[in-house]
Design a protein around this motif. Structure first.
Motif, mmCIF file in Angstrom:
data_model
loop_
_atom_site.group_PDB
_atom_site.id
_atom_site.type_symbol
_atom_site.label_atom_id
_atom_site.label_comp_id
_atom_site.label_asym_id
_atom_site.label_seq_id
_atom_site.Cartn_x
_atom_site.Cartn_y
_atom_site.Cartn_z
ATOM 1 N N PRO A 171 0.822 -1.224 0.000
ATOM 2 C CA PRO A 171 0.000 0.000 0.000
ATOM 3 C C PRO A 171 0.852 1.268 0.000
ATOM 4 C CG PRO A 171 0.011 -1.011 2.172
ATOM 5 C CD PRO A 171 0.710 -1.972 1.262
ATOM 6 N N ILE A 172 0.373 2.261 -0.721
ATOM 7 C CA ILE A 172 1.001 3.589 -0.764
ATOM 8 C C ILE A 172 0.008 4.558 -0.138
ATOM 9 C CG2 ILE A 172 1.987 5.378 -2.251
ATOM 10 C CD1 ILE A 172 2.501 3.201 -4.339
ATOM 11 N N TRP A 173 0.314 5.019 1.083
ATOM 12 C CA TRP A 173 -0.621 5.829 1.838
ATOM 13 C C TRP A 173 -0.381 7.308 1.569
ATOM 14 C CZ3 TRP A 173 -4.218 2.738 3.573
ATOM 15 C CH2 TRP A 173 -3.898 1.450 3.984
ATOM 16 N N ALA A 174 -1.459 8.025 1.310
ATOM 17 C CA ALA A 174 -1.353 9.469 1.106
ATOM 18 C C ALA A 174 -0.983 10.180 2.400
ATOM 19 C CB ALA A 174 -2.682 10.021 0.566
ATOM 20 N N GLY A 175 -1.413 9.641 3.542
ATOM 21 C CA GLY A 175 -1.071 10.249 4.820
ATOM 22 C C GLY A 175 0.430 10.239 5.077
ATOM 23 N N GLU A 176 1.093 9.149 4.772
ATOM 24 C CA GLU A 176 2.542 9.085 4.950
ATOM 25 C C GLU A 176 3.253 10.054 4.015
ATOM 26 O OE1 GLU A 176 3.981 5.152 4.589
ATOM 27 O OE2 GLU A 176 2.996 4.405 6.397
ATOM 28 N N ASP A 177 2.777 10.176 2.784
ATOM 29 C CA ASP A 177 3.385 11.130 1.858
ATOM 30 C C ASP A 177 3.234 12.562 2.363
ATOM 31 O OD1 ASP A 177 4.047 9.015 0.304
ATOM 32 O OD2 ASP A 177 2.576 9.382 -1.274
ATOM 33 N N LEU A 178 2.057 12.891 2.895
ATOM 34 C CA LEU A 178 1.851 14.236 3.440
ATOM 35 C C LEU A 178 2.726 14.475 4.660
ATOM 36 C CD1 LEU A 178 0.284 16.901 3.497
ATOM 37 C CD2 LEU A 178 -1.495 15.740 4.814
ATOM 38 N N HIS A 179 2.853 13.472 5.505
ATOM 39 C CA HIS A 179 3.686 13.573 6.705
ATOM 40 C C HIS A 179 5.148 13.840 6.332
ATOM 41 C CE1 HIS A 179 4.420 12.815 10.976
ATOM 42 N NE2 HIS A 179 5.461 12.080 10.626
ATOM 43 N N LYS A 180 5.664 13.082 5.391
ATOM 44 C CA LYS A 180 7.065 13.261 4.977
ATOM 45 C C LYS A 180 7.263 14.572 4.223
ATOM 46 C CE LYS A 180 7.865 8.269 4.621
ATOM 47 N NZ LYS A 180 8.166 7.138 3.701
ATOM 48 N N LEU A 181 6.279 14.972 3.423
ATOM 49 C CA LEU A 181 6.397 16.231 2.686
ATOM 50 C C LEU A 181 6.474 17.417 3.640
ATOM 51 C CD1 LEU A 181 6.283 17.854 0.023
ATOM 52 C CD2 LEU A 181 3.785 17.788 0.211
ATOM 53 N N LEU A 182 5.654 17.412 4.688
ATOM 54 C CA LEU A 182 5.665 18.517 5.640
ATOM 55 C C LEU A 182 7.002 18.588 6.383
ATOM 56 C CD1 LEU A 182 3.667 20.674 6.827
ATOM 57 C CD2 LEU A 182 3.378 19.091 8.731
ATOM 58 N N ILE A 183 7.526 17.446 6.780
ATOM 59 C CA ILE A 183 8.813 17.424 7.486
ATOM 60 C C ILE A 183 9.931 17.911 6.569
ATOM 61 C CG2 ILE A 183 10.507 15.897 8.556
ATOM 62 C CD1 ILE A 183 8.141 14.177 9.492
ATOM 63 N N ARG A 184 9.919 17.463 5.327
ATOM 64 C CA ARG A 184 10.964 17.876 4.385
ATOM 65 C C ARG A 184 10.893 19.380 4.098
ATOM 66 N NH1 ARG A 184 9.940 14.190 1.208
ATOM 67 N NH2 ARG A 184 8.560 15.253 -0.257
ATOM 68 N N ASN A 185 9.702 19.909 3.956
ATOM 69 C CA ASN A 185 9.561 21.348 3.712
ATOM 70 C C ASN A 185 9.993 22.171 4.923
ATOM 71 O OD1 ASN A 185 8.592 20.874 1.154
ATOM 72 N ND2 ASN A 185 6.460 21.171 1.672
ATOM 73 N N MET A 186 9.696 21.684 6.118
ATOM 74 C CA MET A 186 10.072 22.422 7.321
ATOM 75 C C MET A 186 11.588 22.476 7.483
ATOM 76 S SD MET A 186 8.517 21.871 11.141
ATOM 77 C CE MET A 186 6.865 22.182 10.520
ATOM 78 N N GLU A 187 12.260 21.373 7.232
ATOM 79 C CA GLU A 187 13.719 21.371 7.298
ATOM 80 C C GLU A 187 14.328 22.232 6.200
ATOM 81 O OE1 GLU A 187 14.771 17.297 7.095
ATOM 82 O OE2 GLU A 187 14.199 16.838 9.170
ATOM 83 N N GLY A 188 13.762 22.182 5.008
ATOM 84 C CA GLY A 188 14.280 23.006 3.916
ATOM 85 C C GLY A 188 14.086 24.485 4.160
ATOM 86 N N LEU A 189 12.977 24.863 4.812
ATOM 87 C CA LEU A 189 12.744 26.275 5.112
ATOM 88 C C LEU A 189 13.777 26.805 6.094
ATOM 89 C CD1 LEU A 189 10.952 28.782 4.840
ATOM 90 C CD2 LEU A 189 9.535 27.864 6.689
ATOM 91 N N GLY A 190 14.067 26.032 7.140
ATOM 92 C CA GLY A 190 15.081 26.469 8.084
ATOM 93 C C GLY A 190 16.464 26.550 7.470
ATOM 94 N N GLN A 191 16.792 25.594 6.629
ATOM 95 C CA GLN A 191 18.093 25.621 5.969
ATOM 96 C C GLN A 191 18.203 26.809 5.016
ATOM 97 O OE1 GLN A 191 18.975 22.003 3.880
ATOM 98 N NE2 GLN A 191 21.062 22.629 3.350
ATOM 99 N N SER A 192 17.132 27.126 4.302
ATOM 100 C CA SER A 192 17.156 28.259 3.373
ATOM 101 C C SER A 192 17.339 29.578 4.115
ATOM 102 C CB SER A 192 15.866 28.298 2.552
ATOM 103 O OG SER A 192 15.768 27.182 1.715
ATOM 104 N N GLU B 273 13.832 21.322 15.181
ATOM 105 C CA GLU B 273 13.265 20.681 16.371
ATOM 106 C C GLU B 273 11.780 20.375 16.178
ATOM 107 O OE1 GLU B 273 13.195 19.034 20.159
ATOM 108 O OE2 GLU B 273 14.910 19.657 18.912
ATOM 109 N N LEU B 274 11.054 21.284 15.534
ATOM 110 C CA LEU B 274 9.641 21.026 15.250
ATOM 111 C C LEU B 274 9.464 19.859 14.297
ATOM 112 C CD1 LEU B 274 8.305 24.687 14.837
ATOM 113 C CD2 LEU B 274 7.984 23.170 16.798
ATOM 114 N N SER B 275 10.316 19.796 13.277
ATOM 115 C CA SER B 275 10.231 18.658 12.339
ATOM 116 C C SER B 275 10.564 17.352 13.043
ATOM 117 C CB SER B 275 11.177 18.890 11.162
ATOM 118 O OG SER B 275 12.529 18.882 11.589
ATOM 119 N N GLU B 276 11.496 17.397 13.994
ATOM 120 C CA GLU B 276 11.822 16.181 14.750
ATOM 121 C C GLU B 276 10.650 15.763 15.631
ATOM 122 O OE1 GLU B 276 14.110 12.964 15.956
ATOM 123 O OE2 GLU B 276 14.457 14.417 14.336
ATOM 124 N N ASN B 277 9.954 16.727 16.204
ATOM 125 C CA ASN B 277 8.783 16.394 17.026
ATOM 126 C C ASN B 277 7.675 15.768 16.186
ATOM 127 O OD1 ASN B 277 10.140 17.466 19.199
ATOM 128 N ND2 ASN B 277 9.020 19.402 19.215
#
Length: 531
Positions: free
Chosen positions: A228-249, A360-364
């Motif tokens: 199974p490919i869950w949309a919830g997991e994709d959204l969860h990972k996308l939000l974490i990746r965007n949050m880390e990228g925003l801080g790095q930028s 830290e928020l992305s880690e939480n």
């Protein structure tokens, strides 16, 4: 004309020819050679195109191997549903509408399980309601008589299509049930119009509904059972990746702005924030599909997926300032390095603290835990913002025109009462005015320019705005933790480390002289304490 020389046992001829007497012409190839060369070029072009196509296909699969799995699942679904048409016992059980099951699999099967469930349930419900309504309208029209039957059927099709199409413009209906409304219009119109010429309309509607339910059920089972490919997991990972990228930028943009010109690399990509700005439609679609999915993994039933959309909106609100900050790097108007060095340390600290908070928020969110480290980091960030405020107010002459500064000095002199007050104010303002003259007359420092200093003030204001907007992201993440019941974890070692860093006194400002505030003569804490 020629010389003959003897070298050992060999002879060498040397012939002198006048310049331009020899005309070398290229050898003309025959038509057979030209045709052969042309064929070889065509074959080589085909080879290069074939290898290029193979590399592109490989890249598509290597970027996301789940695409290969999804393709296999679609082929599996079509192969299984085709048995109802190939095998005679199954064909007789479903009748001649077995092809509707094949069409359903092709239309309903989507990449994620949530999207497949959404389309499958929408199609089943729309077909059921549309078919029942069509059978009822045909029964009423048939009772009305042969002359009134086409009028009633035509009016029913018109009213139903008008109302359903208008309902598709409603935001909630468009987001969740747009596909279902379209199938409802199709089913009702098809069954109503065909019922005028078909006698056994109820049997036809029953067989079609059965095959559609069969195809949708097959798609939903395969999508949730086989890899199974869950949309919830994709959204969860996308939000974490965007949050880390925003801080790095944010951190990279500030480092790039305060970097020395000799080491500057303006072509370096500080583009992590662009993923945040461009992911709005993806986040909304994944959140909509995730609502249809059952409990899976670490996500329980009725998980607050809507909160992910709110967090994404808060991050975009913060990313707009990062985009403006990135625009200051390539600006034509920039403060000299000597002036930028006044605010380099506090600005770098603010960017670093913002990046740490976002990480830290992305880690939480990743671990689904709630810690107290964010509160301690906010206290440290507030102290850094106060340090920036002190640096800005300690050198107001850098950000005010010299003539305007002279007017402020004169007005402050007039506002003072008493001879002692005038002398004290004169001493302070004379010290400030002499500081400007010393900076301007120093040959080792760049000359001050009012517009260039305003460019530096713009960067400082953008950083303060980023800190203010970061509070919206923190509140949204805290609300997600409350609604999703994140576990409260007290990491003593990590908390003590952050607490020790927060208790360290902030370093003194780079400028020793602290002058009067331009507004009211005292400092103010711009960022409220959220600890």
């Amino acid at each position: 004309m020629g010389d003959l020389k003897a070298k050992g046992s060999s002879l060498e001829w040397k012939i002198n020819l006048p310049e331009g007497s020899v005309d070398l012409k290229p050898v003309q190839k025959g038509i057979h050679h030209r045709v052969f060369d042309r064929i070889c070029k065509i074959i080589n072009g085909w080879k290069r195109g074939f290898f290029s196509l193979c590399m592109k296909i490989y890249k598509v699969g290597a970027d996301d191997p789940r695409r290969i799995i999804h393709s296999i699942k679609v082929g599996m679904g079509l192969a299984v549903v085709s048995l109802f048409y190939f095998m005679h016992p199954l064909f007789t059980s479903v009748g001649g509408t077995a092809l509707w099951a094949v069409m359903t699999v092709v239309v309903v099967f989507e990449f994620t399980a949530g999207a497949t469930l959404s389309k499958g349930l929408n199609r089943i419900c729309a077909t059921l309601f549309g078919g029942c309504l069509a059978v009822g309208v045909n029964y009423v029209a048939d009772c009305a008589g042969h002359e009134a039957e086409p009028i009633i059927l035509g009016a029913a099709v018109f009213l139903q299509a008008t109302a359903s199409t208008f309902a598709r413009f409603y935001p909630m209906m468009k987001a969740r049930y747009d596909y279902g409304l379209m199938i409802f219009i199709l089913t009702f119109s098809f069954m109503t119009v065909s019922g005028y010429r078909v006698e056994k309309l109820f049997v036809q509607a029953y067989e079609r509904l059965t095959t559609i339910i069969l195809g949708c059920a097959l798609c939903m089972v395969i999508s949730m059972v086989v890899c199974p490919i869950w949309a919830g997991e994709d959204l969860h990972k996308l939000l974490i990746r965007n949050m880390e990228g925003l801080g790095q930028s944010c951190e990279e943009c500030v480092e790039e702005y305060f970097r020395e010109e000799g080491d500057s690399d303006k072509e370096k990509a500080c583009k992590g924030y662009k993923c945040v700005l461009n992911s709005k439609s993806t986040e909304e679609a994944l959140a909509n599909f995730a609502r249809w999915e059952p409990a899976h993994g670490q996500f329980g039933f009725r998980y607050p997926w809507v909160q992910y959309v709110k967090i994404g909106a808060a991050m975009r609100y913060c990313a707009y300032c990062v985009e403006a900050l990135n625009g200051c790097i390539n600006s034509e108007t920039m403060a000299p390095p000597s002036v930028r060095s006044y605010l380099r340390e506090p600005c770098m600290k603010i960017a670093s603290e913002c990046s740490k908070i976002l990480k830290e928020l992305s880690e939480n969110i990743t671990t689904m835990t709630r810690t107290t480290n964010v509160d301690l980091m906010i206290d440290r960030l507030n102290a850094t913002v106060e340090e920036l405020q002190i640096c800005l107010t300690s050198q107001p002459e850098l950000f005010i025109d010299r003539k305007r500064w002279q007017l402020i000095v004169d007005e402050s002199l007039q506002a003072q009462s008493g001879h002692a007050g005038i002398q004290a104010c004169q001493a302070k303002n004379l010290l400030q005015f002499n500081t400007v003259k010393q900076v301007e007359n120093d040959p080792h420092k760049d000359p001050l320019n009012f517009m260039d200093s305003l460019a530096l003030a713009t960067v400082a204001c953008l950083l303060r705005e980023i800190v203010a907007r970061l509070g919206t992201v923190i509140e949204a993440v805290e609300e997600l933790g409350e609604r999703a019941n994140f576990k409260s974890v007290d990491n003593n070692k990590q908390t003590n480390t952050v607490l020790a860093a927060a208790k360290e006194p902030p370093p003194p400002p780079p400028l020793k002289q602290v002058h009067l505030d331009l507004d009211n003569g005292h400092h103010s804490n711009v960022i409220p304490n959220k600890g």
